[in-house]
Structures are given as C-alpha cells and as structure tokens.
Scaffold this motif. Structure first.
Motif, PDB file in Angstrom:
ATOM      1  N   UNK A 472       0.816  -1.215   0.000  1.00 46.60           N
ATOM      2  CA  UNK A 472       0.000   0.000   0.000  1.00 46.60           C
ATOM      3  C   UNK A 472       0.854   1.272   0.000  1.00 46.60           C
ATOM      4  N   UNK A 473       2.126   1.153  -0.390  1.00 44.27           N
ATOM      5  CA  UNK A 473       2.990   2.324  -0.396  1.00 44.27           C
ATOM      6  C   UNK A 473       2.446   3.413  -1.317  1.00 44.27           C
ATOM      7  N   UNK A 474       2.002   3.049  -2.499  1.00 49.80           N
ATOM      8  CA  UNK A 474       1.509   4.040  -3.459  1.00 49.80           C
ATOM      9  C   UNK A 474       0.109   4.531  -3.124  1.00 49.80           C
ATOM     10  N   UNK A 475      -0.516   3.929  -2.138  1.00 49.12           N
ATOM     11  CA  UNK A 475      -1.832   4.387  -1.685  1.00 49.12           C
ATOM     12  C   UNK A 475      -1.710   5.364  -0.520  1.00 49.12           C
ATOM     13  N   UNK A 476      -0.476   5.710  -0.132  1.00 56.35           N
ATOM     14  CA  UNK A 476      -0.272   6.731   0.882  1.00 56.35           C
ATOM     15  C   UNK A 476       0.007   6.233   2.280  1.00 56.35           C
ATOM     16  N   UNK A 477       0.257   4.923   2.466  1.00 59.47           N
ATOM     17  CA  UNK A 477       0.600   4.432   3.799  1.00 59.47           C
ATOM     18  C   UNK A 477       1.917   5.077   4.245  1.00 59.47           C
ATOM     19  N   UNK A 478       2.016   5.423   5.507  1.00 60.20           N
ATOM     20  CA  UNK A 478       3.211   6.117   6.003  1.00 60.20           C
ATOM     21  C   UNK A 478       4.208   5.138   6.608  1.00 60.20           C
ATOM     22  N   UNK A 479       5.436   5.632   6.751  1.00 59.28           N
ATOM     23  CA  UNK A 479       6.482   4.821   7.365  1.00 59.28           C
ATOM     24  C   UNK A 479       6.079   4.377   8.770  1.00 59.28           C
ATOM     25  N   UNK A 480       5.564   5.299   9.565  1.00 58.43           N
ATOM     26  CA  UNK A 480       5.216   4.952  10.944  1.00 58.43           C
ATOM     27  C   UNK A 480       4.065   3.952  10.993  1.00 58.43           C
ATOM     28  N   UNK A 481       3.161   4.007  10.034  1.00 60.37           N
ATOM     29  CA  UNK A 481       2.071   3.023   9.991  1.00 60.37           C
ATOM     30  C   UNK A 481       2.601   1.634   9.654  1.00 60.37           C
ATOM     31  N   UNK A 482       3.515   1.563   8.682  1.00 58.13           N
ATOM     32  CA  UNK A 482       4.106   0.266   8.325  1.00 58.13           C
ATOM     33  C   UNK A 482       4.927  -0.270   9.496  1.00 58.13           C
ATOM     34  N   UNK A 483       5.722   0.604  10.111  1.00 57.30           N
ATOM     35  CA  UNK A 483       6.534   0.194  11.250  1.00 57.30           C
ATOM     36  C   UNK A 483       5.662  -0.363  12.370  1.00 57.30           C
ATOM     37  N   UNK A 484       4.578   0.335  12.678  1.00 56.80           N
ATOM     38  CA  UNK A 484       3.717  -0.105  13.769  1.00 56.80           C
ATOM     39  C   UNK A 484       3.035  -1.427  13.437  1.00 56.80           C
ATOM     40  N   UNK A 485       2.613  -1.586  12.202  1.00 58.20           N
ATOM     41  CA  UNK A 485       1.947  -2.834  11.813  1.00 58.20           C
ATOM     42  C   UNK A 485       2.927  -4.012  11.892  1.00 58.20           C
ATOM     43  N   UNK A 486       4.149  -3.801  11.425  1.00 64.44           N
ATOM     44  CA  UNK A 486       5.138  -4.879  11.485  1.00 64.44           C
ATOM     45  C   UNK A 486       5.505  -5.195  12.939  1.00 64.44           C
ATOM     46  N   UNK A 487       5.612  -4.168  13.760  1.00 64.54           N
ATOM     47  CA  UNK A 487       5.921  -4.379  15.179  1.00 64.54           C
ATOM     48  C   UNK A 487       4.866  -5.287  15.823  1.00 64.54           C
ATOM     49  N   UNK A 488       3.594  -4.994  15.576  1.00 64.94           N
ATOM     50  CA  UNK A 488       2.535  -5.776  16.225  1.00 64.94           C
ATOM     51  C   UNK A 488       2.372  -7.156  15.593  1.00 64.94           C
ATOM     52  N   UNK A 489       2.611  -7.286  14.293  1.00 65.22           N
ATOM     53  CA  UNK A 489       2.593  -8.616  13.676  1.00 65.22           C
ATOM     54  C   UNK A 489       3.696  -9.489  14.267  1.00 65.22           C
TER      55      UNK A 489
END
Length: 556
Positions: A472-489
């Motif tokens: 979803x990078x080209x859909x506007x997802x932010x670095x902090x959103x990706x970081x947080x999602x990976x952290x919780x996964x």
C-alpha cells in the motif's frame, strides 16, 4: 598499543634532561604499588588520584584545556559538602570524633559477605557457549569463593571491609577501588595529557544527566548521532536541552556531517546558540551496532578541535569488539594474548585526546552486571572535581556494597590480568552470539526487503526494512504506519524487536523520516531462541509485504 621501542629524551632545563617513561604495563602497576606502600583509607577517605597515576609518569605531557567558562552557573557555584570536607581530619592521630554523622559499624547487621566467581583464566570453556544454563563441562575447581568480613582492615587481612564500605563515602568513590580504576584507565588508554583524572559514577545514564547539568542550560542544544540511546534524549528533554542530529552511515557518526551542522548553525532558526557538546557511542553503538574506525575518530576529533567541542564518549560496549564477520562462515580467530587483545581494540577518543576535550564514560554494566551501578568518568581534573562535588550532594557515591564486591573481585582476586582474561572470555561469547544471529538472518529473512551490516562490537544489530516495498505504499501508507503494523505482527508471532523510530535523536529530522529500522539484540536469548525469533520475524515480514512464505522444515 605496544610500548615504544626506544625512549624519547626531552630537555628539562638548559643543563638537564628527563626521560619519557615507558607506557604503563601490568608489571609496571605492581612496581608502582610496591614503591608507593600500603594504601590506608578508612570511612569517607579522600583519594590521592595523582599518586595512583604515578607522580612522575605524566610530567612530560601538556595540561588540559580549561572548561570552566563553558560550565553552567549551577556547576560553578557548587561548594561541596562541608561535612564531607571534614573527613580529612579523621586521619589525625589520637583523634576522638564526635563530629561526623557516621553510624557505628557495630550496628551494621552484616558480619560477613561471600560470593563465588569464575577463576581466571577460565578452564574447560573451549566449547562455544550455547547460551543455556549448563556449565559446559567446566571443572569444579574453576570457581573461587570470595569472602569479606566486617573488620578485615583492623585485622590486617584486607585493605577494604564491610565496616568501611557500608559507611557513607566520598562522591569520587572509595580510594581502594578508585586506585584500580585509575590504573586500568592508564593501562588501556594512556591519556596523552598530564592532568587527567577519574571519579566514580552510579552508571553512564546518571553520569550523562549530571554532565548535562554541568555543561548545558535550558534552551541550549547538544549534538549526537541521528539514531541514539533514547534515555539520553529523555534525560535531556525535561532540562530543556534539545538534541541536534548528525548523520550516520554503517561506520557510525559522519565527521563531514558534524562539520556541516556546526558550520551552518543558525541561532535564529534553531532558537539557541551553537552547541559545544557532542554525545557519541563510538563502539557497538546503541541502537545501530556501528563502530567508528580509528580514521573516523581522528576526523571527528579534528572537527571537535575546529569548533571547540567537548566530546562525551559513552563506551559501555568498548571491550565487546569482535573479529570481522564473513558471511556464511563462523570463524574463531580470537586474540590469544592480552597484548593481542589490547592491540585489536580501536583506540578510544580518550587515547587520542591531547587537549583534554574528552569526557569518557565507562561502566561495568555490560561486562560485569548492570545491577552493580558502578561506573566512572575520565576527564580533566577540574571537570572531575566539579563532578564529584555534585555527587557529594546528590548520589553521594556508588553503592558501598557494590564497590566492596568489585574491589574483592578486581583487586584481590582477578587483578588487572584476570580482568583482561574475563574480557577476552565475554568477547568470545558475544562473538558467538552475534554469529548465530547473523546466520539466522541469512537463512530466514527476505533479503529483498530486509538488509543489515554485521556489527563489529556490542550487542545490537540494526535491521533496515524497505518499507516502500509495502503493497500500500503508493496508496499513501506512512512509514510509521508500516513500522507499527510490522511491530505488532511480530509481537503476535511471539518475538519482540524495537522500533527504529524510538531511537531518532532529533524528532522529525534526518533519515528517520525516510528509512525504517528495527533493533535486534543477541545479548541474552539462547542460541535456539535467537534462531527462532529471527525465523518468526521473517514470517511477519513476509506476511506484511505479501511475499511467499518459505518452508524451512523442522527446527534444528
């Protein structure tokens, strides 16, 4: 780090010369001790640090730069403890003291203290550690029982005992342990200016906080790596001290970036004067694991000279330097002697400091145990004097229990030689742990998304995640959103790695806005635990980035 092959002779007067002494060795320490006589230091005793260094060993060196004009009014105005200053009179023969507020040692409810330590050099430990609890077949005679009694000094069986160590102490710590620390510092670093000194701390975090109160006012800035130890930033913030980031690469802080930040400092834009304090962790840096080369340190020191910077050299991982890692190979080319070990170490800023512009922070937290809460700083005498005056009225001194334990271990049991044996041992152990983590990363992580540089020291590895590969990078997802999602996964998979954003020094600045990292440590988990954790992280990354899951078969 070998001693000079020939002695240099310098003129002292028109008609005389003096000879530059050889660099201090372990044998030289023994000779110095024999010449100086028995150390007698009772409760709250002052310490003659100049005599611990050797009265004539540094007379050929220049004096340190004076930093009083840069000190805060708080630091300059401290007058010290009037009650502790009176301790010097306790040595008066025949004196009966009714003045001091020292409780009677008769009422300390500890008559004896004992603990068991490994005997140096370690025997039966040729096998690589598994990180588990078994002793690896170590023979029963590989440990030593250490005992400290309440009145060992009066009995003439030790230079330090419970009655003295458990009392109030001076801010610089006990003379007994401080002598050992001064000798160790000279043995390892040989500071190249004359009036250096040491004073004890209750650990590097406390030392940093106290140094900030000495050298930075509310509204001022300090410099540090763009990714740094969060406790440093969190200690400075309530004091109103702001952090300016200096860019890094895989080799740590960049000298050219430091020069650029200082040369282009705009007080109007920054809202504060140009900083003169640099905080850096040069070896096994937390969080990145980077280690500055000797060439890098020399370049940074030159920039510090150019801009008149004071360097705070925070070095808890200095002795955890390792051999280079070769991908896919586990080598055991470790130093085989004390001299090889010392030569293998990247020289410290302290060992390069000809002007007294380095305050080195040392700690036993990573090489003995964090809970001892004992460290020390090495700096010009006038800085150490201001520091221990501050200690007298705040922390008082490191725990006397810890100081006694360390004295019995380092002075009376291991000695300088045995301590180097211990450092060689933990270097081998942490190298083995690092190699297990790196092999696991090569096996389990998708290299099209996760990359890393093998650390050369310390206990951390910095994993770079290409967050722009997120679906979803080209859909506007932010670095902090990706970081947080990976952290919780990853947490859901049963593994904890630390978010890189937690380590950004200057929030919202530098590459922290563009690149994503996670910090992993190989310090404590078992070998199989390290492997399994990396495997789980790889699964979480593949899930989040829509990559094919690999079949790694059964666990080893």
């Amino acid at each position: 780090m070998a001693p000079p092959s020939a002695l240099e002779v310098f003129p002292e007067t028109d008609t005389s010369t003096f000879t530059v002494p050889d660099r201090l060795t372990i044998q030289g320490i023994a000779k110095r001790r024999a010449a100086s006589g028995k150390l007698i230091a009772g409760a709250a005793a002052p310490a003659d640090i100049a005599s611990f260094k050797g009265l004539n060993h540094h007379i050929h060196k220049s004096k340190a730069k004076r930093w009083e004009p840069r000190m805060t009014e708080e630091a300059k105005s401290r007058g010290g403890s009037s009650l502790k200053n009176a301790a010097k009179f306790l040595k008066t023969p025949g004196l009966i003291s009714l003045g001091g507020g020292l409780p009677s040692a008769d009422y300390f409810p500890v008559e004896e203290m004992g603990f068991v330590v490994p005997r140096m050099p370690l025997q039966g430990t040729n096998k690589v550690s598994t990180g588990d609890s078994e002793v690896d077949g170590r023979p029963a005679n590989s440990t030593t029982q250490i005992t400290a009694g309440k009145h060992d000094m009066a009995a003439g069986t030790s230079a330090f005992d419970i009655a003295t160590a458990f009392q109030y102490g001076q801010g610089h710590g006990s003379a007994q342990l401080l002598r050992w620390l001064v000798e160790h510092t000279e043995l390892i670093h040989d500071p190249p200016y004359a009036d250096w000194s040491c004073t004890m701390t209750v650990g590097n975090t406390s030392a940093f906080e106290m140094l900030m109160r000495m050298f930075a006012q509310r509204g001022e800035w300090i410099l540090t790596e763009e990714y740094t130890f969060p406790a440093m930033v969190e200690s400075a913030a309530p004091m109103g001290i702001k952090v300016a980031a200096v860019k890094m690469d895989e080799g740590g802080l960049l000298a050219e970036s430091l020069d650029e930040v200082l040369s282009n400092w705009d007080e109007t834009v920054r809202g504060g004067p140009k900083p003169f304090v640099l905080y850096t962790v040069p070896t096994g840096q937390n969080p990145t694991g980077s280690t500055q080369t000797l060439e890098r340190r020399r370049a940074i020191y030159a920039i510090a000279q150019k801009h008149d910077i004071l360097i705070l050299e925070d070095e808890p991982y200095y002795f955890l330097q390792m051999q280079p890692y070769i991908a896919g190979e586990v080598t055991d080319s470790q130093p085989q002697s004390h001299q090889d070990f010392l030569t293998s170490l990247v020289p410290s800023y302290l060992s390069l400091d000809t002007e007294g512009r380095v305050v080195r922070l040392d700690s036993f937290s990573k090489v003995i145990a964090p809970g001892v809460r004992v460290g020390w700083i090495t700096a010009p005498e006038h800085i150490c004097e201001r520091y221990h005056v501050h200690s007298d009225l705040s922390t008082q001194s490191p725990s006397g229990v810890s100081q006694l334990m360390l004295f019995k271990l380092l002075e009376e049991t291991w000695g300088h030689e045995g301590y180097l044996d211990w450092l060689l041992h933990i270097r081998r152990e942490y190298t083995a742990r690092r190699n297990v983590l790196l092999l696991a990363c090569e096996e389990f992580l998708p290299k099209e998304v996760v990359t890393w540089t093998p650390p050369m020291a310390g206990m951390f590895m910095w994993l770079k995640v290409d967050w722009k590969a997120h679906p979803r990078f080209h859909d506007g997802v932010t670095l902090l959103e990706v970081e947080d999602e990976l952290f919780h996964r990853n947490m859901a998979a049963g593994t904890l790695l630390m978010k890189g954003s937690w380590f950004v020094g200057e929030k919202g600045k530098g590459s922290g806005a563009e690149e994503m990292f996670f910090r992993a440590t190989y310090a404590a988990a078992s070998f199989e635990g390290i492997r399994e954790a990396v495997k789980r992280f790889g699964v979480a990354v593949r899930e989040l980035f829509g990559l094919k899951q690999e079949d790694f078969g059964k666990e080893r």
